[in-house]
Design an enzyme around this catalytic site. Structure first.
Site, PDB file in Angstrom:
ATOM      1  N   ARG A  70       0.810  -1.224   0.000  1.00 26.65           N
ATOM      2  CA  ARG A  70       0.000   0.000   0.000  1.00 26.65           C
ATOM      3  C   ARG A  70       0.841   1.270   0.000  1.00 26.65           C
ATOM      4  NH1 ARG A  70      -5.575   0.673   0.936  1.00 26.65           N
ATOM      5  NH2 ARG A  70      -6.377  -1.422   1.071  1.00 26.65           N
ATOM      6  N   ILE A  97      -8.724   2.881   0.244  1.00 25.29           N
ATOM      7  CA  ILE A  97      -8.362   3.725   1.378  1.00 25.29           C
ATOM      8  C   ILE A  97      -6.958   4.285   1.150  1.00 25.29           C
ATOM      9  CG2 ILE A  97      -7.908   3.726   3.854  1.00 25.29           C
ATOM     10  CD1 ILE A  97     -10.067   1.408   3.964  1.00 25.29           C
ATOM     11  N   HIS A 114     -19.262  10.994  -0.231  1.00 23.56           N
ATOM     12  CA  HIS A 114     -19.641   9.724   0.383  1.00 23.56           C
ATOM     13  C   HIS A 114     -21.156   9.583   0.330  1.00 23.56           C
ATOM     14  CE1 HIS A 114     -19.467   6.257   2.985  1.00 23.56           C
ATOM     15  NE2 HIS A 114     -20.437   6.789   3.712  1.00 23.56           N
ATOM     16  N   THR A 146      -9.294  13.060   5.558  1.00 25.43           N
ATOM     17  CA  THR A 146      -8.219  12.958   6.550  1.00 25.43           C
ATOM     18  C   THR A 146      -7.859  11.475   6.653  1.00 25.43           C
ATOM     19  OG1 THR A 146      -9.742  12.636   8.395  1.00 25.43           O
ATOM     20  CG2 THR A 146      -9.144  14.923   7.856  1.00 25.43           C
ATOM     21  N   ASP A 150     -13.711   8.381   6.106  1.00 26.26           N
ATOM     22  CA  ASP A 150     -15.021   9.048   6.090  1.00 26.26           C
ATOM     23  C   ASP A 150     -15.226   9.928   7.333  1.00 26.26           C
ATOM     24  OD1 ASP A 150     -15.661   7.888   3.650  1.00 26.26           O
ATOM     25  OD2 ASP A 150     -16.623   6.158   4.564  1.00 26.26           O
TER      26      ASP A 150
HETATM   27  N1  NHR Z   1      -8.903   7.523   2.399  1.00 25.23           N
HETATM   28  C1  NHR Z   1      -8.775   8.181   3.560  1.00 25.23           C
HETATM   29  N2  NHR Z   1      -7.570   8.205   4.124  1.00 25.23           N
HETATM   30  N3  NHR Z   1      -9.807   8.810   4.171  1.00 25.23           N
HETATM   31  C2  NHR Z   1     -11.020   8.781   3.596  1.00 25.23           C
HETATM   32  O1  NHR Z   1     -12.007   9.415   4.212  1.00 25.23           O
HETATM   33  C3  NHR Z   1     -11.228   8.085   2.382  1.00 25.23           C
HETATM   34  C4  NHR Z   1     -10.121   7.456   1.806  1.00 25.23           C
HETATM   35  C5  NHR Z   1     -10.265   6.743   0.602  1.00 25.23           C
HETATM   36  C6  NHR Z   1     -11.492   6.620   0.013  1.00 25.23           C
HETATM   37  C7  NHR Z   1     -13.939   7.005  -0.022  1.00 25.23           C
HETATM   38  C8  NHR Z   1     -14.778   6.095   0.911  1.00 25.23           C
HETATM   39  C9  NHR Z   1     -16.252   6.313   0.769  1.00 25.23           C
HETATM   40  O2  NHR Z   1     -16.680   7.412   0.416  1.00 25.23           O
HETATM   41  C10 NHR Z   1     -12.613   7.218   0.604  1.00 25.23           C
HETATM   42  C11 NHR Z   1     -12.484   7.960   1.778  1.00 25.23           C
HETATM   43  C12 NHR Z   1     -13.208   2.745   0.138  1.00 25.23           C
HETATM   44  C13 NHR Z   1     -13.413   2.040   1.310  1.00 25.23           C
HETATM   45  C14 NHR Z   1     -12.892   0.648   1.479  1.00 25.23           C
HETATM   46  O3  NHR Z   1     -13.169  -0.013   2.471  1.00 25.23           O
HETATM   47  C15 NHR Z   1     -14.105   2.675   2.320  1.00 25.23           C
HETATM   48  C16 NHR Z   1     -14.543   3.973   2.168  1.00 25.23           C
HETATM   49  C17 NHR Z   1     -14.309   4.682   1.000  1.00 25.23           C
HETATM   50  C18 NHR Z   1     -13.657   4.049  -0.022  1.00 25.23           C
HETATM   51  N4  NHR Z   1     -12.074   0.140   0.528  1.00 25.23           N
HETATM   52  C19 NHR Z   1     -11.416  -1.164   0.578  1.00 25.23           C
HETATM   53  C20 NHR Z   1      -9.918  -1.011   0.847  1.00 25.23           C
HETATM   54  O4  NHR Z   1      -9.386  -1.932   1.487  1.00 25.23           O
HETATM   55  C21 NHR Z   1     -11.508  -1.876  -0.749  1.00 25.23           C
HETATM   56  C22 NHR Z   1     -12.918  -2.142  -1.131  1.00 25.23           C
HETATM   57  C23 NHR Z   1     -13.005  -2.641  -2.530  1.00 25.23           C
HETATM   58  O5  NHR Z   1     -12.023  -2.564  -3.280  1.00 25.23           O
HETATM   59  O6  NHR Z   1     -14.095  -3.089  -2.858  1.00 25.23           O
HETATM   60  O7  NHR Z   1      -9.303  -0.021   0.417  1.00 25.23           O
HETATM   61  O8  NHR Z   1     -17.033   5.402   1.075  1.00 25.23           O
HETATM   62  C1  GAR Z   2     -20.876   7.280  -5.965  1.00 29.05           C
HETATM   63  O1  GAR Z   2     -22.196   6.966  -5.567  1.00 29.05           O
HETATM   64  C2  GAR Z   2     -20.034   7.600  -4.756  1.00 29.05           C
HETATM   65  O2  GAR Z   2     -20.728   8.237  -3.724  1.00 29.05           O
HETATM   66  C3  GAR Z   2     -19.633   6.227  -4.324  1.00 29.05           C
HETATM   67  O3  GAR Z   2     -19.393   5.536  -5.523  1.00 29.05           O
HETATM   68  C4  GAR Z   2     -20.212   6.053  -6.548  1.00 29.05           C
HETATM   69  C5  GAR Z   2     -19.365   6.378  -7.737  1.00 29.05           C
HETATM   70  O4  GAR Z   2     -20.140   6.718  -8.842  1.00 29.05           O
HETATM   71  N1  GAR Z   2     -18.463   6.266  -3.521  1.00 29.05           N
HETATM   72  C6  GAR Z   2     -18.193   5.332  -2.641  1.00 29.05           C
HETATM   73  O5  GAR Z   2     -18.970   4.446  -2.385  1.00 29.05           O
HETATM   74  C7  GAR Z   2     -16.847   5.463  -2.012  1.00 29.05           C
HETATM   75  N2  GAR Z   2     -16.647   4.384  -1.144  1.00 29.05           N
HETATM   76  P1  GAR Z   2     -19.485   7.282 -10.145  1.00 29.05           P
HETATM   77  O6  GAR Z   2     -18.284   6.405 -10.476  1.00 29.05           O
HETATM   78  O7  GAR Z   2     -20.544   7.133 -11.187  1.00 29.05           O
HETATM   79  O8  GAR Z   2     -19.110   8.695  -9.903  1.00 29.05           O
END
Ligand code: NHR
Ligand code: GAR
Length: 221
Positions: A70, A97, A114, A146, A150
């Site tokens: 990562r 993440i 989100h 941050t 989320d």
């Molecule tokens: N990174 C940080 N540091 N802080 C945030 O607030 C973040 C971030 C990266 C992405 C989007 C978020 C959402 O809007 C986001 C916010 C991915 C996961 C997750 O669990 C959770 C939240 C969000 C995006 N991802 C898994 C992982 O291990 C993989 C899941 C998959 O590939 O299906 O990275 O919801």
């Molecule tokens: C959106 O609904 C966004 O809120 C969500 O993925 C979709 C992307 O749509 N994000 C997450 O769930 C982050 N974890 P898009 O590719 O059509 O913009």
């Protein structure tokens, strides 16, 4: 320099990229405060990359499945993005993440959208969880990113009432309609210098936002 060029943004996606498309289109309305300099995806072959390329925006995949570490991945992604000296990195359905080191590198310059009314329902599968819990309302939140997933300071929300006809896909589509309305507003505010991140808070027009603004309260034409 034109106002347009003064706020380059890089959009990160993992899929369809409908929010990305809305931002590219919004950035081309005159007058504009920002330009989409590049789009990066952590997954190759996703629809959003083709959409960006068709709109003339540099679009590349940095395949996360090829880089197990990562920290290494996030450094490469950061280096790729840094070429564009972005004023803002915009997560638009980006599903990975980001490490604390990445967040520090672009501190105060990363936005996420989100699909829930944070602080309720952080994490994944929000529509399913909201329906299973029998909630009456749902929606979307734009926040600064941050290291806390989320958990960064919230900027702008839009809400809707759950309807009896809603299932996971119908609700997701309705929430996406809200996303497409709120995300350009937040990006414009940041690029106009009205919105900024400082001392762990989001500030709009020189005052910290104690609660996020609500789309319904804005006087948008
Ligand atoms: N990174 C940080 N540091 N802080 C945030 O607030 C973040 C971030 C990266 C992405 C989007 C978020 C959402 O809007 C986001 C916010 C991915 C996961 C997750 O669990 C959770 C939240 C969000 C995006 N991802 C898994 C992982 O291990 C993989 C899941 C998959 O590939 O299906 O990275 O919801
Ligand atoms: C959106 O609904 C966004 O809120 C969500 O993925 C979709 C992307 O749509 N994000 C997450 O769930 C982050 N974890 P898009 O590719 O059509 O913009």
């Amino acid at each position: 320099m034109s106002k347009h060029a003064s706020c380059p943004i890089v959009v990160l996606i993992s899929g369809r990229g409908t929010n990305m498309r809305v931002l590219i289109e919004d950035s081309r309305r005159v007058p504009s405060s920002y330009a989409v300099a590049a789009v990066y995806s952590d997954k190759p072959g996703v629809a959003g990359l083709a959409t960006a390329a068709a709109l003339g925006v540099p679009a590349r995949a940095l395949d996360a499945s090829k880089i197990a570490d990562r920290a290494v991945y996030d450094e490469l992604l950061g280096d790729a993005i840094a070429q564009y000296s972005p004023s803002l990195v915009v997560l638009a359905g980006f599903m990975r993440i980001l490490s604390p080191a990445f967040v520090r590198r672009f501190e105060g310059r990363i936005l996420n959208i989100h699909p829930a009314l944070l602080p309720r329902y952080p994490g994944l599968h929000t529509h399913r969880r909201v329906l299973a819990a029998g909630e009456r309302e749902h929606g979307v939140t734009v926040h600064y990113v941050t290291a806390e997933l989320d958990g960064g300071p919230r900027i702008l929300q839009a809400a809707l009432a759950i309807e009896p006809e809603d299932n996971e896909s119908r609700l997701a589509a309705r929430v996406q309609g809200l996303e497409h309305q709120v995300y350009p507003v937040a990006v414009r505010w940041h690029c106009e210098g009205r919105l900024r991140y400082e001392a762990g808070a989001a500030w709009l027009d020189s005052a910290p936002l104690k609660e996020p603004l609500q789309l319904a309260d804005l006087n948008l034409t």
